[in-house]
Design an enzyme around this catalytic site. Sequence first.
Site, short mmCIF file in Angstrom:
data_model
loop_
_atom_site.label_atom_id
_atom_site.label_comp_id
_atom_site.label_asym_id
_atom_site.label_seq_id
_atom_site.Cartn_x
_atom_site.Cartn_y
_atom_site.Cartn_z
CE LYS A 126 -4.45 0.80 0.08
NZ LYS A 126 -5.52 -0.12 -0.36
CG ASP A 166 -7.31 2.95 -0.94
OD1 ASP A 166 -7.74 1.79 -0.92
OD2 ASP A 166 -7.43 3.71 0.06
P1 NDP Z 1 -13.01 7.28 -2.78
O1 NDP Z 1 -11.97 8.31 -2.57
O2 NDP Z 1 -13.56 7.08 -4.14
O3 NDP Z 1 -14.25 7.54 -1.80
C1 NDP Z 1 -14.07 7.60 -0.43
C2 NDP Z 1 -15.39 7.89 0.23
O4 NDP Z 1 -15.27 7.74 1.63
C3 NDP Z 1 -15.87 9.32 0.02
O5 NDP Z 1 -17.27 9.34 0.03
C4 NDP Z 1 -15.30 10.04 1.23
O6 NDP Z 1 -16.01 11.21 1.58
C5 NDP Z 1 -15.47 9.00 2.29
N1 NDP Z 1 -14.42 9.18 3.32
C6 NDP Z 1 -13.08 9.07 3.14
N2 NDP Z 1 -12.43 9.32 4.28
C7 NDP Z 1 -13.38 9.60 5.18
C8 NDP Z 1 -13.34 9.93 6.54
N3 NDP Z 1 -12.18 10.03 7.21
N4 NDP Z 1 -14.53 10.13 7.17
C9 NDP Z 1 -15.71 10.02 6.50
N5 NDP Z 1 -15.80 9.72 5.20
C10 NDP Z 1 -14.65 9.49 4.56
O7 NDP Z 1 -12.38 5.93 -2.22
P2 NDP Z 1 -12.79 4.42 -2.53
O8 NDP Z 1 -14.24 4.32 -2.74
O9 NDP Z 1 -11.86 3.91 -3.55
O10 NDP Z 1 -12.39 3.69 -1.16
C11 NDP Z 1 -13.31 3.54 -0.08
C12 NDP Z 1 -12.84 2.42 0.81
O11 NDP Z 1 -12.75 1.19 0.06
C13 NDP Z 1 -11.47 2.58 1.43
O12 NDP Z 1 -11.44 1.94 2.69
C14 NDP Z 1 -10.55 1.81 0.48
O13 NDP Z 1 -9.37 1.40 1.11
C15 NDP Z 1 -11.45 0.64 0.16
N6 NDP Z 1 -11.17 -0.11 -1.06
C16 NDP Z 1 -11.05 0.52 -2.27
C17 NDP Z 1 -10.83 -0.23 -3.41
C18 NDP Z 1 -10.80 0.38 -4.77
O14 NDP Z 1 -10.67 -0.37 -5.74
N7 NDP Z 1 -10.91 1.70 -4.92
C19 NDP Z 1 -10.64 -1.68 -3.34
C20 NDP Z 1 -10.86 -2.25 -2.03
C21 NDP Z 1 -11.09 -1.46 -0.95
P3 NDP Z 1 -15.31 12.66 1.39
O15 NDP Z 1 -15.32 12.90 -0.08
O16 NDP Z 1 -16.15 13.60 2.17
O17 NDP Z 1 -13.92 12.53 1.94
O1 2IT Z 2 -7.72 -1.99 -1.02
C1 2IT Z 2 -7.65 -2.44 -2.18
O2 2IT Z 2 -7.78 -3.64 -2.43
C2 2IT Z 2 -7.40 -1.49 -3.27
N1 2IT Z 2 -7.33 -0.28 -3.02
C3 2IT Z 2 -7.20 -1.98 -4.67
C4 2IT Z 2 -5.80 -2.46 -4.88
C5 2IT Z 2 -5.44 -2.81 -6.30
O3 2IT Z 2 -4.24 -3.05 -6.51
O4 2IT Z 2 -6.30 -2.85 -7.18
#
Ligand code: NDP
Ligand code: 2IT
Length: 452
Positions: A126, A166
């Site tokens: 990460k 992420d």
């Molecule tokens: P994005 O940046 O697209 O969206 C994040 C969302 O979470 C936004 O709505 C944001 O709101 C909210 N958020 C972030 N930080 C906070 C906080 N401290 N308090 C409250 N709300 C918060 O990220 P992703 O959708 O990609 O990721 C979301 C989660 O999924 C994370 O835990 C990530 O690690 C996990 N994940 C992502 C993957 C991917 O492929 N993208 C794969 C697997 C897991 P705001 O805009 O107000 O900050």
């Molecule tokens: O938490 C996760 O699994 C991710 N942010 C995606 C990682 C990836 O390499 O696609």
Amino acid sequence: MSGYIKDVLESLEERNPGEKEFLAAAKEALDSIGLIIDDHPDHRKSAILERLVEPERIITFRAPWVDDDGKPHVNRGWRVQFSSALGPYKGGLRFHPSVTQSVLKFLGFEQTFKNSLTGLSLGGAKGGADFDPKGRSDDEIRRFCESFMDELHRHIGPDRDIPAGDIGVGSREIGYLFGRYRRLRNEFTGTLTGKGLAWGGSPLRTEATGYGVVYFAAAMLSDSGKSLEGMRCIVSGSGNVAVYTAEKLIDMGARPITLSDSGGFIFEPDGLTREKLDWIKELKFERRGRISEYADEFSSAKYTKAPKEGANPLWQVEADGVFPCATQNELDERGARDLVKAGVKLVVEGANMPATHEAVEVFREKKIAFAPGKASNAGGVAVSGLEMSQNSMRLTWTEEEVEGRLRAIIERVHKSCLDMADVCGQCNDYAHGANIAGYLRVAAAMKAQGAW
Ligand code: NDP
Ligand code: 2IT
């Protein structure tokens, strides 16, 4: 807890003072591994656990950039290369002011287990920076991404380490990062995943995490002859994972009734529709607005501000299923108790560790089906793995081909969690099953490779 596991955790605490996110993740995994460690005396003899909790390498660097007014800023960047036992380092990049080394170690550790569960040849990593993208122009984002890559490019490569998105890193950022990497290296390789379809990306990578979360939920329900049809679902977050979780829920006949961001949440009593979700995609991914604007546009919805402290009303909404898709620790013990009171029967994590340890214990105690993110959100990295395969072969599969493979991988992850939970006498406990199944594959690879 076995004395051995306790000793490993105590030593970890001594050597990583103050790293509360990382220590919590390690404890959560080691609690499960403790259930089977006595069956593997060779692991103890070779100190597999002691090795596994120590990242192979951490790179920390300076990422300076200049804003649109000419003012210089200095951020800190990291790449935590946690484990390469199963394949090249693989995992996302997070740009958010809350990023610290502890947060990235926690995420890299989780990623190692998750990637192992996919059955693909992927190590765990990460990275990211304490950079805050909110309110920044496209040019500022580009300058920051380029500065970040000026150092990161030395440490990554198609057979070494393959970053992805992420929180705060989506297709725009991957584009800027890839463009800089390509110019610095004078080569076009599959070194980042989540690329645009026209330049090496895979069909469905954008949707993969959220879609996979819902496939996982469907697999959990089908075991007891149930389906998602008609289920009222709380979804938190409104980023990549949340929006595509909501989309697949709609497609599978469920009703996503909430979405949130750090400002608050919207409640749509009859459930979001595909059309309303398209409006949200434009709001969040093009205009980069706030979720509160949804309630200004659609009078059917109600917006509630996030409280500064105390109970979060989002978890008091009456629902059948919950999909926390925002960030770590957003769902605490109080939230879990509120959800139980409101009648929730299924909790499937889209984010990485959104439920605290105490919240998970509430679900265990009340026998609420609970899926940990390292299993249920593995669809994102799985399709990243498929993007790497397509890049190596220099061809692109169809959307149907990728979707079929994604579904098969998620169903396999689901089955290995259940099988392993059974083996260790923790019937239907997906959290224990995921930790043990993830661990055993990495541990076996480490042992076979001389226990490094
Ligand atoms: P994005 O940046 O697209 O969206 C994040 C969302 O979470 C936004 O709505 C944001 O709101 C909210 N958020 C972030 N930080 C906070 C906080 N401290 N308090 C409250 N709300 C918060 O990220 P992703 O959708 O990609 O990721 C979301 C989660 O999924 C994370 O835990 C990530 O690690 C996990 N994940 C992502 C993957 C991917 O492929 N993208 C794969 C697997 C897991 P705001 O805009 O107000 O900050
Ligand atoms: O938490 C996760 O699994 C991710 N942010 C995606 C990682 C990836 O390499 O696609």
